[in-house]
Design a protein around this motif. Structure first.
Motif, PDB file in Angstrom:
ATOM      1  N   VAL A   1      78.783  17.825  45.486  1.00  0.00           N
ATOM      2  CA  VAL A   1      78.679  16.671  46.369  1.00  0.00           C
ATOM      3  C   VAL A   1      79.575  16.822  47.595  1.00  0.00           C
ATOM      4  O   VAL A   1      79.154  16.546  48.716  1.00  0.00           O
ATOM      5  CB  VAL A   1      79.049  15.375  45.614  1.00  0.00           C
ATOM      6  N   TYR A   2      80.823  17.291  47.380  1.00  0.00           N
ATOM      7  CA  TYR A   2      81.781  17.239  48.479  1.00  0.00           C
ATOM      8  C   TYR A   2      81.947  18.555  49.220  1.00  0.00           C
ATOM      9  O   TYR A   2      82.574  18.590  50.270  1.00  0.00           O
ATOM     10  CB  TYR A   2      83.134  16.747  47.974  1.00  0.00           C
TER      11      TYR A   2
ATOM     12  N   ASN B   1      77.053  20.040  49.669  1.00  0.00           N
ATOM     13  CA  ASN B   1      76.178  19.131  50.415  1.00  0.00           C
ATOM     14  C   ASN B   1      76.758  18.764  51.773  1.00  0.00           C
ATOM     15  O   ASN B   1      76.084  18.188  52.605  1.00  0.00           O
ATOM     16  CB  ASN B   1      75.938  17.841  49.618  1.00  0.00           C
ATOM     17  N   LYS B   2      78.041  19.074  51.975  1.00  0.00           N
ATOM     18  CA  LYS B   2      78.710  18.624  53.191  1.00  0.00           C
ATOM     19  C   LYS B   2      78.820  19.708  54.251  1.00  0.00           C
ATOM     20  O   LYS B   2      78.829  19.404  55.431  1.00  0.00           O
ATOM     21  CB  LYS B   2      80.136  18.167  52.832  1.00  0.00           C
TER      22      LYS B   2
ATOM     23  N   TYR C   1      72.964   9.918  41.757  1.00  0.00           N
ATOM     24  CA  TYR C   1      73.599   8.697  42.247  1.00  0.00           C
ATOM     25  C   TYR C   1      74.510   8.983  43.420  1.00  0.00           C
ATOM     26  O   TYR C   1      74.754   8.099  44.241  1.00  0.00           O
ATOM     27  CB  TYR C   1      74.345   7.984  41.119  1.00  0.00           C
ATOM     28  N   PHE C   2      75.006  10.209  43.528  1.00  0.00           N
ATOM     29  CA  PHE C   2      75.799  10.544  44.710  1.00  0.00           C
ATOM     30  C   PHE C   2      74.903  10.778  45.920  1.00  0.00           C
ATOM     31  O   PHE C   2      75.267  10.430  47.034  1.00  0.00           O
ATOM     32  CB  PHE C   2      76.649  11.789  44.442  1.00  0.00           C
ATOM     33  N   THR C   3      73.755  11.395  45.692  1.00  0.00           N
ATOM     34  CA  THR C   3      72.904  11.731  46.839  1.00  0.00           C
ATOM     35  C   THR C   3      71.865  10.652  47.117  1.00  0.00           C
ATOM     36  O   THR C   3      71.058  10.796  48.018  1.00  0.00           O
ATOM     37  CB  THR C   3      72.167  13.060  46.603  1.00  0.00           C
ATOM     38  N   MET C   4      71.868   9.567  46.324  1.00  0.00           N
ATOM     39  CA  MET C   4      70.939   8.459  46.500  1.00  0.00           C
ATOM     40  C   MET C   4      69.472   8.894  46.396  1.00  0.00           C
ATOM     41  O   MET C   4      68.633   8.462  47.183  1.00  0.00           O
ATOM     42  CB  MET C   4      71.167   7.755  47.840  1.00  0.00           C
TER      43      MET C   4
ATOM     44  N   PRO D   1      67.494   8.797  43.136  1.00  0.00           N
ATOM     45  CA  PRO D   1      67.380   8.677  41.683  1.00  0.00           C
ATOM     46  C   PRO D   1      66.161   9.424  41.152  1.00  0.00           C
ATOM     47  O   PRO D   1      65.063   9.219  41.644  1.00  0.00           O
ATOM     48  CB  PRO D   1      67.218   7.180  41.463  1.00  0.00           C
ATOM     49  N   GLY D   2      66.398  10.321  40.172  1.00  0.00           N
ATOM     50  CA  GLY D   2      65.294  10.976  39.499  1.00  0.00           C
ATOM     51  C   GLY D   2      65.015  12.390  39.973  1.00  0.00           C
ATOM     52  O   GLY D   2      64.501  13.197  39.206  1.00  0.00           O
ATOM     53  N   LEU D   3      65.356  12.714  41.207  1.00  0.00           N
ATOM     54  CA  LEU D   3      64.968  14.018  41.766  1.00  0.00           C
ATOM     55  C   LEU D   3      65.647  15.166  41.031  1.00  0.00           C
ATOM     56  O   LEU D   3      64.989  16.032  40.449  1.00  0.00           O
ATOM     57  CB  LEU D   3      65.319  14.052  43.255  1.00  0.00           C
TER      58      LEU D   3
ATOM     59  N   ALA E   1      67.464  14.833  38.353  1.00  0.00           N
ATOM     60  CA  ALA E   1      67.332  14.610  36.912  1.00  0.00           C
ATOM     61  C   ALA E   1      66.086  15.296  36.383  1.00  0.00           C
ATOM     62  O   ALA E   1      66.130  15.969  35.349  1.00  0.00           O
ATOM     63  CB  ALA E   1      67.291  13.105  36.624  1.00  0.00           C
TER      64      ALA E   1
END
Lengths: 177, 292
Positions: free
Chosen positions: A19-20, A23-24, A66-69, A71-73, A75
């Protein structure tokens, strides 16, 4: 350190890294997002049952989602990886269990070539499925192909670098433990 | 009955796989309806907390740029202060008043609140950023967000107690009403999902004169954005042959790579405007149905 505690720490480290950092960072190209977090699923011990593997895979993906907003992708993609993992391991590892007594998949436990094939197949599945789901929403077919290939390439590079930089000290499976 | 249990027992792995896969896909394809659900709000609060910790470190890397922007904005505001202007006629004194409506017939339409961006991406097709103000601080859905140099940045789409999720202009479903400063023509600014530095301005008729470098502002007909905030400048002029309109490539004036301090702007008339809009549609439908 117990397996359980070690894997919890590993999960936290992989998610935070994904995430940090990954993705950044400014990307090489807009198609290419480097992924490494699913290495957590690839590194889970052999002894985890298939049922638990599915549940852990699903939750790993969901936490990242939930970090990348989205949901489901992730997962969905992680779940596929967790489902296919036992089949791939079965094909690639020696049937004779006396030769085979490490706890979790690693180059040392499986030899480099089978391990590379193992990582390659699951990486391709993860990215292929994830990019496919994204592509349903938006994008063209050429984008889809390029994105799968490029993302797979860069993720493999990352994974093998990680593998060489941080060789895990693996314990043998013993009867006394 | 026994056979069913045997079947479930035998194939429980693949059944679990299919069920969880179904759940994941349901999450994914119902996201727009789902994002108001409770437990995403809880997750939002959790990720928000971790994000704000991370942000405390990350902020240091952009301090210089941020200070320059803040300073520029401060400077432009200082120039507006009444003490800069003297009245020639000494018998008349200008009194600044801060009440909601005053006797000169002017009233307040927009209120701004400051916020800090705690998480932000530009690499996805659907980019959101998270700010550290939520329902407790009076943030509501559909408020406009502008960056610290006064350019349009996004619209609030989801609110938890102390954080809000903002749909960035860099979101393929985003469409913001924008106008050309030179001619005042209205169009729609959208994003095609490709380059985070450029938006596409659509629905400007070909009869309008457009030049490279023209300024694009938020329009006066938007429900969310106050008029006159900068969206960007035109960098490429193309035509959409299908409908005789321009397809203008607009360089965004907000730098989405390092958004940090933002202002959340509330339209105090929003509810009334939207309600009127909806009621008009209903009324027109009724007139159509009934014979004249």
């Amino acid at each position: 350190m117990s397996d359980f505690l070690r894997n919890i720490l590993r999960l936290a480290a992989f998610i935070l890294l994904q995430v940090y950092v990954l993705n950044k960072i400014p990307h090489l190209h807009r198609f290419i997002t480097p992924y490494i977090y699913y290495l957590f699923i690839l590194w889970l011990p052999f002894s985890v049952s298939r049922m638990w593997l599915l549940i852990i895979g699903f939750l790993t993906g969901l936490i990242l989602d939930y970090f990348t907003m989205t949901p489901g992708l992730h997962a969905a993609a992680c779940l596929l990886v967790a489902y296919v993992r036992p089949f791939v391991i079965n094909i690639l590892t020696p049937k004779d269990s006396s030769e085979f007594n490490y706890r979790e998949p690693s180059p040392k436990a499986m030899q480099w070539t089978p391990y590379a094939v193992y990582v390659f197949i699951l990486t391709l599945l993860h990215h292929g499925y994830m990019v496919f789901l994204e592509w349903l929403d938006v994008g063209s077919f050429l984008d889809f192909i390029i994105k799968v290939i490029a993302t797979t390439g860069i993720s493999l590079l990352l994974i093998f670098t990680a593998e060489l930089l941080f060789p895990r000290r693996l314990k043998f499976r013993t009867n006394t433990a | 009955m026994r056979n069913i249990f045997l079947f479930i027992r035998r194939y429980r792995t693949i059944l679990t796989f299919l069920i969880l896969q179904g759940v994941a896909l349901w999450f994914l394809f119902n996201y727009n309806r789902f994002h108001r659900a409770k437990f995403l709000g809880v997750a939002n609060e959790m990720t928000g907390r971790i994000n704000s910790q991370y942000n405390r470190v990350e902020d240091y890397f952009f301090l210089r740029l941020e200070n320059q922007r803040l300073n520029r904005l401060n400077d432009s505001l200082l120039n507006l202060l009444p003490r800069n202007f003297a009245s020639k006629d000494t018998t008349v004194q200008v009194v600044e008043d801060s009440v909601m409506s005053d006797t000169t017939g002017k009233y307040r339409r927009y209120i701004s609140r400051p916020a800090v961006v705690v998480y932000n991406t530009v690499n996805a097709k659907k980019n959101y950023f998270q700010i550290n103000r939520g329902a407790n601080q009076g943030i509501k859905d559909n408020m406009a967000v502008i960056s610290s140099d006064g350019s349009a940045a996004g619209i609030v789409v989801n609110v938890s107690a102390n954080f809000s999720q903002v749909m960035s202009l860099l979101h393929i479903q985003n469409s913001v009403s924008a106008s050309l400063k030179r001619s005042g023509d209205f169009g729609t600014a959208e994003w095609d999902g490709n380059d985070p530095r450029f938006l596409i301005l659509k629905r400007i008729p070909k009869t309008t004169e457009v030049k490279k470098g023209d300024t694009v502002l938020t329009s006066s007909v938007s429900f969310n954005f106050p008029p006159g905030y900068m969206v960007g400048t035109i960098s490429e002029i193309n035509f959409d042959n299908a409908n005789g309109m321009y397809l203008l490539k607009v360089k965004t004036s907000a730098n989405f790579y390092n958004l940090q301090q933002v202002h959340v702007i509330e339209n105090l008339d929003y509810n009334e405007q939207v309600k009127l809009n909806a009621e008009t549609k209903v009324k027109i439908e009724q007139v159509k149905k009934s014979p004249r």
